[in-house]
Design a protein around this motif. Structure first.
Motif, PDB file in Angstrom:
ATOM      1  N   ASP A  87     102.820  50.854  44.410  1.00  0.00           N
ATOM      2  CA  ASP A  87     104.135  50.240  45.203  1.00  0.00           C
ATOM      3  C   ASP A  87     103.610  51.021  46.906  1.00  0.00           C
ATOM      4  N   THR A  88     102.725  51.302  47.700  1.00  0.00           N
ATOM      5  CA  THR A  88     102.042  51.768  48.309  1.00  0.00           C
ATOM      6  C   THR A  88     101.586  50.997  49.301  1.00  0.00           C
ATOM      7  N   ALA A  89     102.657  50.918  50.775  1.00  0.00           N
ATOM      8  CA  ALA A  89     102.243  49.684  51.225  1.00  0.00           C
ATOM      9  C   ALA A  89     103.259  49.797  52.710  1.00  0.00           C
ATOM     10  N   VAL A  90     102.991  49.226  53.780  1.00  0.00           N
ATOM     11  CA  VAL A  90     104.017  48.554  54.452  1.00  0.00           C
ATOM     12  C   VAL A  90     104.960  47.811  54.265  1.00  0.00           C
ATOM     13  N   TYR A  91     105.856  47.704  54.972  1.00  0.00           N
ATOM     14  CA  TYR A  91     107.088  47.239  53.536  1.00  0.00           C
ATOM     15  C   TYR A  91     107.741  46.292  54.957  1.00  0.00           C
ATOM     16  N   TYR A  92     107.834  45.125  54.799  1.00  0.00           N
ATOM     17  CA  TYR A  92     108.168  44.344  56.105  1.00  0.00           C
ATOM     18  C   TYR A  92     109.523  43.609  56.544  1.00  0.00           C
ATOM     19  N   CYS A  93     110.278  43.801  56.733  1.00  0.00           N
ATOM     20  CA  CYS A  93     111.805  42.829  56.721  1.00  0.00           C
ATOM     21  C   CYS A  93     111.398  41.346  57.648  1.00  0.00           C
ATOM     22  N   ALA A  94     112.156  40.114  56.804  1.00  0.00           N
ATOM     23  CA  ALA A  94     111.921  39.132  57.719  1.00  0.00           C
ATOM     24  C   ALA A  94     112.966  37.908  57.665  1.00  0.00           C
ATOM     25  N   ALA A  95     114.102  37.412  58.616  1.00  0.00           N
ATOM     26  CA  ALA A  95     115.154  36.984  58.849  1.00  0.00           C
ATOM     27  C   ALA A  95     114.364  35.677  58.947  1.00  0.00           C
ATOM     28  N   ARG A  96     115.862  34.168  58.449  1.00  0.00           N
ATOM     29  CA  ARG A  96     115.686  33.317  59.328  1.00  0.00           C
ATOM     30  C   ARG A  96     116.862  33.015  59.987  1.00  0.00           C
ATOM     31  N   ASN A  97     116.415  32.458  61.216  1.00  0.00           N
ATOM     32  CA  ASN A  97     117.798  32.224  62.668  1.00  0.00           C
ATOM     33  C   ASN A  97     118.487  32.086  61.255  1.00  0.00           C
ATOM     34  N   TYR A  98     119.617  31.845  61.790  1.00  0.00           N
ATOM     35  CA  TYR A  98     120.930  31.785  61.535  1.00  0.00           C
ATOM     36  C   TYR A  98     121.307  30.563  61.267  1.00  0.00           C
ATOM     37  N   TYR A  99     120.986  29.199  62.181  1.00  0.00           N
ATOM     38  CA  TYR A  99     121.010  28.239  62.138  1.00  0.00           C
ATOM     39  C   TYR A  99     120.175  26.842  60.936  1.00  0.00           C
ATOM     40  N   SER A 100     118.936  27.971  60.889  1.00  0.00           N
ATOM     41  CA  SER A 100     117.682  27.202  60.121  1.00  0.00           C
ATOM     42  C   SER A 100     118.413  27.693  58.427  1.00  0.00           C
ATOM     43  N   ASP A 101     118.396  26.673  57.537  1.00  0.00           N
ATOM     44  CA  ASP A 101     118.938  26.938  56.441  1.00  0.00           C
ATOM     45  C   ASP A 101     118.089  26.867  55.604  1.00  0.00           C
ATOM     46  N   TYR A 102     115.870  26.157  56.055  1.00  0.00           N
ATOM     47  CA  TYR A 102     115.259  26.125  55.570  1.00  0.00           C
ATOM     48  C   TYR A 102     113.813  26.833  56.467  1.00  0.00           C
TER      49      TYR A 102
END
Length: 118
Positions: A87-102
Motif C-alpha cells: 500500500d506504500t504510495a503517494v495518495y492523491y485525492c481528486a474531484a469533479r466540478n460540482y456541475y459535472s456529472d461525468y
C-alpha cells in the motif's frame, strides 16, 4: 475552481491503520482517491458520489479501505485498515466540478505519502 489539500499520510507498520483527509475549497461532485506506488503508474483506489451514497473500490482496497465524505465540511476521507507494504504510495485525492456529472476529474491534490513498513 476547487483546490484540494490532502493530509493524514505517514509511516505505519504493516497491519496498522491511517485515515487520509482531503479538504476542498468549495463544493464538488464525485470525488476519488488514487495512489502512485514507487516506480509505478498512478492507480485508482476508491470513489464516492456527490451525495456519498455510491462508492466504488479497487479490488486491492475492498474490505480494508472505506471512503466517505462530509459535504458540510467539503471533506473526503479514506480510512485504511490492515495496511500492507504494497500500500506504500503517494495518495492523491481528486474531484469533479460540482456541475459535472461525468467525465474525468477536474481537480487534483498534491498528494500525501503513505509508507507501510514490514
Amino acid at each position: 475552481q476547487a483546490q484540494l489539500v490532502e493530509s493524514g499520510g505517514g509511516l505505519v507498520q504493516a497491519g496498522g491503520s491511517l485515515r487520509l483527509s482531503c479538504v476542498a475549497s468549495g463544493r464538488t461532485n464525485a470525488m476519488g482517491w488514487f495512489r502512485q506506488p514507487p516506480g509505478k503508474e498512478r492507480e485508482f483506489v476508491a470513489s464516492i458520489s456527490r451525495s456519498g451514497g455510491l462508492t466504488n473500490y479497487a479490488d486491492s482496497a475492498k474490505g480494508r479501505f472505506t471512503i466517505s465524505r462530509d459535504n458540510a465540511k467539503n471533506t473526503m476521507y479514506l480510512q485504511m485498515n490492515s495496511l500492507k507494504p504494497e500500500d506504500t504510495a503517494v495518495y492523491y485525492c481528486a474531484a469533479r466540478n460540482y456541475y459535472s456529472d461525468y467525465g474525468p476529474y477536474d481537480f487534483w491534490g498534491q498528494g500525501t505519502q503513505v509508507t507501510v513498513s514490514s
